[in-house]
Write a protein that holds these residues in place. Structure first.
Motif, PDB file in Angstrom:
ATOM      1  N   ASP A 355       5.150 -34.140 -68.909  1.00 16.74           N
ATOM      2  CA  ASP A 355       4.100 -33.999 -69.917  1.00 16.74           C
ATOM      3  C   ASP A 355       2.706 -34.187 -69.325  1.00 16.74           C
ATOM      4  O   ASP A 355       1.786 -33.416 -69.612  1.00 16.74           O
ATOM      5  N   SER A 357       1.829 -33.836 -66.192  1.00 14.70           N
ATOM      6  CA  SER A 357       1.542 -32.752 -65.251  1.00 14.70           C
ATOM      7  C   SER A 357       1.146 -31.480 -65.989  1.00 14.70           C
ATOM      8  O   SER A 357       0.254 -30.736 -65.545  1.00 14.70           O
ATOM      9  N   ARG A 358       1.780 -31.220 -67.107  1.00 17.03           N
ATOM     10  CA  ARG A 358       1.389 -30.071 -67.936  1.00 17.03           C
ATOM     11  C   ARG A 358      -0.023 -30.254 -68.474  1.00 17.03           C
ATOM     12  O   ARG A 358      -0.814 -29.309 -68.527  1.00 17.03           O
ATOM     13  N   MET A 359      -0.336 -31.471 -68.893  1.00 13.05           N
ATOM     14  CA  MET A 359      -1.686 -31.767 -69.383  1.00 13.05           C
ATOM     15  C   MET A 359      -2.714 -31.515 -68.288  1.00 13.05           C
ATOM     16  O   MET A 359      -3.760 -30.895 -68.520  1.00 13.05           O
ATOM     17  N   LYS A 361      -2.364 -29.601 -65.628  1.00 14.13           N
ATOM     18  CA  LYS A 361      -2.382 -28.175 -65.280  1.00 14.13           C
ATOM     19  C   LYS A 361      -3.223 -27.371 -66.270  1.00 14.13           C
ATOM     20  O   LYS A 361      -3.903 -26.408 -65.892  1.00 14.13           O
ATOM     21  N   SER A 362      -3.195 -27.786 -67.545  1.00 13.64           N
ATOM     22  CA  SER A 362      -3.972 -27.065 -68.567  1.00 13.64           C
ATOM     23  C   SER A 362      -5.478 -27.206 -68.340  1.00 13.64           C
ATOM     24  O   SER A 362      -6.268 -26.433 -68.881  1.00 13.64           O
ATOM     25  N   LYS A 363      -5.885 -28.192 -67.537  1.00 15.98           N
ATOM     26  CA  LYS A 363      -7.302 -28.438 -67.274  1.00 15.98           C
ATOM     27  C   LYS A 363      -7.794 -27.758 -65.995  1.00 15.98           C
ATOM     28  O   LYS A 363      -8.988 -27.805 -65.692  1.00 15.98           O
ATOM     29  N   ASP A 365      -9.235 -25.172 -63.701  1.00 22.20           N
ATOM     30  CA  ASP A 365     -10.086 -23.990 -63.819  1.00 22.20           C
ATOM     31  C   ASP A 365      -9.856 -23.109 -62.594  1.00 22.20           C
ATOM     32  O   ASP A 365      -9.960 -23.577 -61.456  1.00 22.20           O
ATOM     33  N   SER A 371      -8.092 -24.944 -56.895  1.00 20.02           N
ATOM     34  CA  SER A 371      -7.200 -24.668 -58.026  1.00 20.02           C
ATOM     35  C   SER A 371      -5.824 -24.175 -57.580  1.00 20.02           C
ATOM     36  O   SER A 371      -4.797 -24.569 -58.151  1.00 20.02           O
ATOM     37  N   LYS A 375      -2.513 -26.299 -58.522  1.00 19.86           N
ATOM     38  CA  LYS A 375      -1.423 -25.708 -59.321  1.00 19.86           C
ATOM     39  C   LYS A 375      -0.108 -25.722 -58.552  1.00 19.86           C
ATOM     40  O   LYS A 375       0.958 -25.943 -59.132  1.00 19.86           O
ATOM     41  N   GLU A 379       3.153 -27.500 -59.928  1.00 16.80           N
ATOM     42  CA  GLU A 379       4.377 -26.715 -60.143  1.00 16.80           C
ATOM     43  C   GLU A 379       5.572 -27.371 -59.455  1.00 16.80           C
ATOM     44  O   GLU A 379       6.692 -27.353 -59.980  1.00 16.80           O
TER      45      GLU A 379
END
Length: 440
Positions: A355, A357-359, A361-363, A365, A371, A375, A379
């Motif tokens: 959770d 890590s997903r948060m 990753k959503s940030k 840019d 980046s 990522k 991943e």
């Protein structure tokens, strides 16, 4: 190294005022029960101070210098708990010597180098530090007396790590953190060795196999780098002189001087540098997951897992967040309480890492210089969590849901529970524990 950097602090019991806490609970009503459980666990831990004067001093001092750490180790079995307590206090004392800028280098370096010998001397003490740390140093004979009562395998592990850490600290008294290699080396001395030492203590207790040095080192570096990132502003503003550990090899790509990152006109560059630092820290996450997945003892597992979840959560909050250079960035204390209350199995750890890590990753840019690398590391963490096959069992720590109750009802519940706590904990502490178990 700051004393606070030995472990990622979960200082949720003294953060913020009452109104701020109430607003947070109104916004996140599911935090209320974990907060109550944590408050009672802290009070219970404080009541477990041993009667012997030297052990009483050690556990009292542990609560003073790190309430969160005292709370977590309280769950360990007695012999291991004692060993970890003394290990922690020895390193706190060593750290106090390193941090005291009033001590001349020619005095400080020999003390750091020989500190591992002093833990065997019941008469040794050295006046330095401030507040509780000064008390620890002035009355260090209590720590030495307790240390001498530990089993020989525990003593050997503590001596070995203290010797190596003292030598490493002495090296960096006169050496700046210039390269990423220097950064990793410094973090190894002040935190990786803590990971190695704890692995040795776990093994000496007979409860765990001896973990590899590489995995143990990563456990320490993940926490240390997170704290170094989070504490930028506090460290750079330290009086009389700051000691910083952001490597020049990273920050010099963005500014001419490290302190330039805190100025508003450099906000864009500062955030880019911050993201570079977070990306560097993420390289240790997979090792941490592997280390924790191999633990067998439930109490040792929780002892290790809770700080690591706090680290990935803190990195997720810090990433791409200019507030790191303006003030304090930390997880809200209700969320921290939920992590502490809800971390029981490896599936909980995989879920939390997934959770957060997903948060993070959503940030990310796509225009950020790092980046692609960021990522890629995220991943790898997400894939490891998915491959565990346990994500269907995960508890979501960060996905917000609408409050289930209206504000008036929440306030009434809060007041009633506060009254119950005040009544039951002051006169009948065991009744409070029974009450919480009934409503669990």
């Amino acid at each position: 190294m700051r004393a606070r950097k030995l472990s990622l602090s979960c200082e949720i019991l003294c953060e913020g005022g009452k109104m701020g806490s109430l607003r947070a609970i109104l916004s996140n009503p599911d935090d209320l029960y974990p907060l109550l459980k944590l408050k009672m666990a802290a009070r219970h831990a404080e009541k477990q101070i041993p009667p012997e004067p030297h052990w009483g001093f050690c556990y009292t001092m542990l609560h003073r210098v790190s309430r969160s750490f005292a709370l977590v180790i309280q769950q360990l079995d007695t012999d291991l708990r004692d060993a970890v307590c003394i290990f922690y206090l020895v390193l706190r004392a060593l750290d106090t010597v390193e941090d005291d800028t009033s001590i001349a280098t020619e005095v400080k370096v020999p003390i750091l180098m020989d500190f591992y010998r002093y833990i065997y001397d019941r008469d040794w003490h050295f006046s330095c530090g401030t507040k509780d740390y000064k008390v620890l140093m002035d009355e260090f004979h209590h720590v030495s007396t307790a240390f001498l009562e530990l089993g020989r395998s525990y003593q050997e592990a503590i001596e070995d790590i203290t010797m190596r850490m003292g030598a490493g600290m002495a090296k960096f008294i006169c050496k700046e953190v210039e390269t990423v290699g220097d950064y990793d080396e410094y973090c190894y001395y002040v935190a990786g060795l803590v990971g190695l030492g704890l692995s040795k203590l776990f093994h000496a207790s007979g409860k765990e196999d001896l973990a590899s040095d590489a995995l143990s080192n990563s456990m320490g570096l993940f926490l240390q780098k997170t704290n170094i990132i989070r504490d930028y502003l506090e460290d750079i503003n330290e009086i009389p002189k700051s000691r910083m550990f952001w490597p020049c090899q990273i920050w010099s790509k963005y500014v001419n001087k490290l302190e330039d990152l805190k100025y508003e006109e450099n906000s864009v560059k500062a955030v880019q540098c911050l993201n570079d630092m977070v990306t560097n820290a993420l390289m240790h996450a997979e090792d941490c997951l592997k280390y924790m997945s191999e633990l067998r003892d439930p109490a040792i597992f929780r002892f290790c897992a809770i700080p690591q979840i706090m680290a990935i959560g803190t990195l997720a909050l810090c990433y791409n967040n200019v507030q790191v250079f303006r003030g304090v960035v930390k997880m809200r204390r209700g969320l921290t309480a939920r992590v502490i209350h809800g971390t029981k199995t490896m599936s909980d750890v995989y879920g939390a890492f997934y959770d957060f890590s997903r948060m993070l990753k959503s940030k990310v840019d796509g225009t950020d210089h790092n980046s692609r690398e960021t990522k890629g590391r995220l991943e790898a963490i997400l894939r490891m969590c998915r491959d565990s096959g346990t994500l269907s069992e995960r508890k979501s720590y960060i996905i917000r849901t609408e409050p289930k109750y209206n504000s008036t009802l929440i306030i009434i519940i809060f007041i009633i529970l506060a009254i119950l706590i005040a009544d039951l904990s002051s006169t009948r502490p065991n009744n409070m524990c029974k009450f919480l178990k009934k409503i669990e």
